[in-house]
Write a protein that holds these residues in place. Structure first.
Motif, PDB file in Angstrom:
ATOM      1  N   THR A 137      26.354  -2.705   2.741  1.00 17.79           N
ATOM      2  CA  THR A 137      25.914  -1.836   3.830  1.00 17.79           C
ATOM      3  C   THR A 137      25.415  -0.522   3.247  1.00 17.79           C
ATOM      4  N   PHE A 138      24.108  -0.330   3.239  1.00 19.02           N
ATOM      5  CA  PHE A 138      23.551   0.925   2.749  1.00 19.02           C
ATOM      6  C   PHE A 138      23.725   2.028   3.801  1.00 19.02           C
ATOM      7  N   PRO A 139      23.985   3.270   3.379  1.00 13.22           N
ATOM      8  CA  PRO A 139      24.061   4.371   4.351  1.00 13.22           C
ATOM      9  C   PRO A 139      22.716   4.554   5.066  1.00 13.22           C
ATOM     10  N   LEU A 140      22.771   4.885   6.338  1.00 13.23           N
ATOM     11  CA  LEU A 140      21.544   5.106   7.103  1.00 13.23           C
ATOM     12  C   LEU A 140      21.145   6.583   7.174  1.00 13.23           C
ATOM     13  N   ARG A 141      21.938   7.459   6.598  1.00 15.41           N
ATOM     14  CA  ARG A 141      21.531   8.870   6.572  1.00 15.41           C
ATOM     15  C   ARG A 141      20.224   9.016   5.814  1.00 15.41           C
ATOM     16  N   GLY A 142      19.254   9.688   6.461  1.00 21.10           N
ATOM     17  CA  GLY A 142      17.951   9.878   5.829  1.00 21.10           C
ATOM     18  C   GLY A 142      17.095   8.637   5.812  1.00 21.10           C
ATOM     19  N   ILE A 143      17.350   7.682   6.721  1.00 19.88           N
ATOM     20  CA  ILE A 143      16.720   6.367   6.633  1.00 19.88           C
ATOM     21  C   ILE A 143      15.198   6.420   6.800  1.00 19.88           C
ATOM     22  N   LYS A 144      14.688   7.359   7.585  1.00 20.59           N
ATOM     23  CA  LYS A 144      13.241   7.390   7.783  1.00 20.59           C
ATOM     24  C   LYS A 144      12.496   7.762   6.501  1.00 20.59           C
ATOM     25  N   GLU A 145      13.222   8.284   5.495  1.00 25.15           N
ATOM     26  CA  GLU A 145      12.606   8.695   4.229  1.00 25.15           C
ATOM     27  C   GLU A 145      12.513   7.548   3.217  1.00 25.15           C
ATOM     28  N   SER A 146      13.019   6.359   3.578  1.00 25.11           N
ATOM     29  CA  SER A 146      13.178   5.304   2.568  1.00 25.11           C
ATOM     30  C   SER A 146      12.524   3.977   2.925  1.00 25.11           C
ATOM     31  N   PRO A 147      11.314   3.963   3.481  1.00 22.27           N
ATOM     32  CA  PRO A 147      10.679   2.664   3.742  1.00 22.27           C
ATOM     33  C   PRO A 147      10.189   2.034   2.435  1.00 22.27           C
ATOM     34  N   PRO A 148       9.983   0.719   2.412  1.00 20.57           N
ATOM     35  CA  PRO A 148      10.303  -0.291   3.412  1.00 20.57           C
ATOM     36  C   PRO A 148      11.785  -0.637   3.385  1.00 20.57           C
ATOM     37  N   PRO A 152       0.815  -1.219   0.000  1.00 18.66           N
ATOM     38  CA  PRO A 152       0.000   0.000   0.000  1.00 18.66           C
ATOM     39  C   PRO A 152       0.845   1.264   0.000  1.00 18.66           C
ATOM     40  N   ASP A 153       0.270   2.344  -0.521  1.00 17.38           N
ATOM     41  CA  ASP A 153       1.013   3.595  -0.685  1.00 17.38           C
ATOM     42  C   ASP A 153       1.548   4.151   0.628  1.00 17.38           C
ATOM     43  N   HIS A 154       0.806   3.993   1.732  1.00 15.02           N
ATOM     44  CA  HIS A 154       1.212   4.660   2.977  1.00 15.02           C
ATOM     45  C   HIS A 154       2.478   4.065   3.596  1.00 15.02           C
ATOM     46  N   VAL A 155       2.941   2.896   3.119  1.00 11.15           N
ATOM     47  CA  VAL A 155       4.185   2.345   3.665  1.00 11.15           C
ATOM     48  C   VAL A 155       5.371   2.627   2.738  1.00 11.15           C
ATOM     49  N   LEU A 156       5.151   3.436   1.699  1.00 12.61           N
ATOM     50  CA  LEU A 156       6.191   3.754   0.727  1.00 12.61           C
ATOM     51  C   LEU A 156       6.711   5.181   0.933  1.00 12.61           C
ATOM     52  N   PRO A 157       7.821   5.549   0.304  1.00 12.27           N
ATOM     53  CA  PRO A 157       8.353   6.912   0.450  1.00 12.27           C
ATOM     54  C   PRO A 157       7.396   7.955  -0.097  1.00 12.27           C
ATOM     55  N   GLU A 158       7.590   9.216   0.331  1.00  7.93           N
ATOM     56  CA  GLU A 158       6.720  10.272  -0.181  1.00  7.93           C
ATOM     57  C   GLU A 158       7.000  10.517  -1.657  1.00  7.93           C
ATOM     58  N   PHE A 159       5.959  11.017  -2.331  1.00  5.67           N
ATOM     59  CA  PHE A 159       6.020  11.175  -3.782  1.00  5.67           C
ATOM     60  C   PHE A 159       5.296  12.456  -4.194  1.00  5.67           C
ATOM     61  N   PRO A 160       5.911  13.288  -5.049  1.00 11.38           N
ATOM     62  CA  PRO A 160       7.288  13.199  -5.520  1.00 11.38           C
ATOM     63  C   PRO A 160       8.261  13.476  -4.383  1.00 11.38           C
ATOM     64  N   ALA A 161       9.382  12.805  -4.425  1.00 16.53           N
ATOM     65  CA  ALA A 161      10.387  12.983  -3.383  1.00 16.53           C
ATOM     66  C   ALA A 161      11.180  14.258  -3.633  1.00 16.53           C
ATOM     67  N   PRO A 162      11.662  14.909  -2.587  1.00 13.15           N
ATOM     68  CA  PRO A 162      12.558  16.061  -2.783  1.00 13.15           C
ATOM     69  C   PRO A 162      13.926  15.591  -3.267  1.00 13.15           C
ATOM     70  N   MET A 163      14.622  16.472  -3.948  1.00 13.85           N
ATOM     71  CA  MET A 163      15.994  16.182  -4.377  1.00 13.85           C
ATOM     72  C   MET A 163      16.925  17.233  -3.814  1.00 13.85           C
ATOM     73  N   PHE A 164      18.035  16.786  -3.236  1.00  9.98           N
ATOM     74  CA  PHE A 164      19.025  17.679  -2.648  1.00  9.98           C
ATOM     75  C   PHE A 164      20.341  17.509  -3.404  1.00  9.98           C
ATOM     76  N   LEU A 165      20.998  18.627  -3.714  1.00  9.28           N
ATOM     77  CA  LEU A 165      22.250  18.586  -4.456  1.00  9.28           C
ATOM     78  C   LEU A 165      23.412  19.052  -3.577  1.00  9.28           C
ATOM     79  N   THR A 166      24.541  18.357  -3.694  1.00  9.73           N
ATOM     80  CA  THR A 166      25.732  18.759  -2.949  1.00  9.73           C
ATOM     81  C   THR A 166      26.221  20.138  -3.376  1.00  9.73           C
ATOM     82  N   THR A 167      25.913  20.517  -4.614  1.00  5.81           N
ATOM     83  CA  THR A 167      26.362  21.806  -5.146  1.00  5.81           C
ATOM     84  C   THR A 167      25.434  22.952  -4.787  1.00  5.81           C
ATOM     85  N   HIS A 168      24.239  22.650  -4.264  1.00  5.25           N
ATOM     86  CA  HIS A 168      23.282  23.708  -3.919  1.00  5.25           C
ATOM     87  C   HIS A 168      22.586  23.408  -2.591  1.00  5.25           C
ATOM     88  N   PRO A 169      23.348  23.320  -1.484  1.00  3.55           N
ATOM     89  CA  PRO A 169      22.706  23.054  -0.194  1.00  3.55           C
ATOM     90  C   PRO A 169      21.784  24.171   0.246  1.00  3.55           C
TER      91      PRO A 169
END
Length: 467
Positions: free
Chosen positions: A416-427, A166-183
């Motif tokens: 080993t996947f990075p855990l930074r931002g982990i709450k944004e990436s279920p399941p 179901p949709d509610h257990v998936l990441p938000e959509f559309p997801a935001p995008m963050f760039l290292t060059t434009h914090p």
């Protein structure tokens, strides 16, 4: 003479193809040997294939939903006051169902052998099969299908199957995008889903021309196993194909699923839950179990092999897009290296909690993460990865069995996947078998035999949400 020759030819034509010998009855033809190769010459008309698979679809989907209901509580229960970056609620609580007559604490006190012999390993901790494991293939959540159809008039619906979670257990959509060059910009997509139609107006002036070209290629649909122009497809109409960012929408993930292309036979292939591309610049291994050494290798691998289940003959038939390594692959990799993790305001420059900003519970959770929980063994700050592969040896806990066309065996080595931002990436986990962070903590508490208390588990979840 001519008539005699014709009579002889007719006699030979009518002769049986299997002739008895003095050894007795003819032996039956041998069973077809297992093969790693797909059938190239499709002899069944497309319309017949489509109608046959449409008719089978309800039973296949019902079987998968029954499996999910046996394994999980998939109710919509968001955590109070905990959201993803753009406001989608984070689901809370342990959703994996326990075997009858046992608690989590009782289970954690048992040895792996005891759990295995008594068949008490929770079913939700077992590998998760593809919604139709014998068929497999790329499968997208309906919200992504609808958005692409609206923006590009490209149809990612499959006539044989629909996505299962179901949709509610998936990441938000559309997801935001963050760039290292434009914090300074935060979400550079302005809340839009990036497609081939709008990327240029959004990024022209923010990226250099190479990066813009790399993004264009990541958004360009190319033929794929289920989405192509041949009769061997799973879309009603001939399809332009799929784009890299159809699964990794906005450089993150929308939960799309597939099967790994590098394992045979089919029943042993693993489901893949699309990982995020955020923070790709700090990673040194690519692919959940492939251990490819560069993102350029991974980009080429996806187009040449993963898109077509590892079969170069089928890829040629369906229209593989052979990327040019010196320019196109390089451009795509350069853009992917710009995608950053979401902000984590409670972390300091070392990637650890700032004591002045964190709650007591979050600080206790950090201590457990770095101590009793053993999490830091693989997930070290600041990005919470060691860039290695590890085998959890989950097969210690259960016997081999068949589940909906998948043979349940050990997972093998997983990066080993990075855990930074982990709450944004279920399941969670490589196949999406763990619905919430609470499920994930219970899984590792059992598999790593760390024997955390209920309070310690809650503290650990609170810390993970800060990352």
């Amino acid at each position: 003479m001519k008539a005699s020759w014709i009579a002889c030819a007719v006699t030979l034509a009518l002769a049986p193809t299997v002739v008895w010998t003095q050894e007795g009855k003819p032996k039956p033809p041998p069973a077809q040997s297992p093969t790693s190769y797909m059938k190239v010459d499709i002899t069944e008309p497309f319309q017949v294939t489509m109608e046959r698979m449409k008719a089978a679809r309800p039973a296949i989907e019902r079987r998968q939903q029954e499996l999910l209901a046996q394994r999980y509580d998939l109710a919509n229960r968001p955590a109070k006051g905990v959201t993803m970056y753009r406001g989608k609620p984070v689901q809370e609580g342990v959703r994996v169902k326990l075997p009858k007559g046992v608690t989590w604490q009782q289970l954690a006190a048992m040895s792996p052998d005891d759990i295995k012999q008594r068949d008490l390993f929770p079913a939700g901790f077992l590998p998760l099969p593809h919604p139709n494991h014998p068929e497999g293939g790329m499968l997208f959540p309906q919200f992504h299908i609808d958005a692409i159809l609206k923006q590009e008039q490209r149809d990612l619906n499959r006539f044989d199957l629909a996505f299962d979670l179901p949709d509610h257990v998936l990441p938000e959509f559309p997801a935001p995008m963050f760039l290292t060059t434009h914090p300074e910009m935060g979400d550079v997509t302005q809340g839009k889903l990036l497609t081939i139609d709008n990327f240029h107006e959004i990024f022209n002036g923010l990226l250099n021309p190479k990066q813009i070209e790399g993004l264009r290629l990541l958004l360009t649909p190319f033929p794929q196993q289920q989405f192509n122009q041949t009769e061997d497809r799973r879309s009603v109409r001939p399809s332009r194909g799929v784009a890299c960012l159809d699964c990794h929408s906005n450089g993150h993930t929308n939960g799309s699923t597939h099967l790994v292309g590098d394992i045979r036979p089919q029943e042993l292939r693993h489901r893949i839950e699309t990982p995020t591309l955020r923070g790709l610049n700090v990673q040194r291994l690519f692919g959940s179990q492939r251990a490819l050494k560069t993102v350029e290798d991974f980009t080429e691998f996806e187009q040449r092999a993963a898109y077509f289940d590892g079969d170069p003959v089928i890829a040629t038939k369906k229209g593989v897009n052979v990327l040019e390594r010196g320019s196109q692959v390089h451009f795509m990799a350069e853009f992917q290296a710009l995608m950053d993790f979401p902000p984590a305001p409670k972390l300091n420059v070392y990637g650890k909690l700032d004591a002045a900003k964190a709650s007591p519970q979050e600080l206790r959770g950090q201590e457990i993460f770095n101590g009793k929980g053993q999490c830091v063994t693989c997930h070290a700050a600041p990005y919470y990865t060691d860039n290695l592969m590890h085998d959890l040896k989950t097969e210690r806990f259960y016997k081999v069995k068949m589940v909906n066309g998948m043979k349940v065996v050990g997972d093998g080595k997983i990066k080993t996947f990075p855990l930074r931002g982990i709450k944004e990436s279920p399941p969670y986990l490589h196949d999406g078998r763990l619905i919430t962070l609470e499920d994930t903590v219970e899984f590792f508490n059992l598999v790593l035999e760390t024997k955390l208390s209920d309070n310690e588990k809650a503290d650990l979840v609170a810390f993970l949400r800060t990352l």
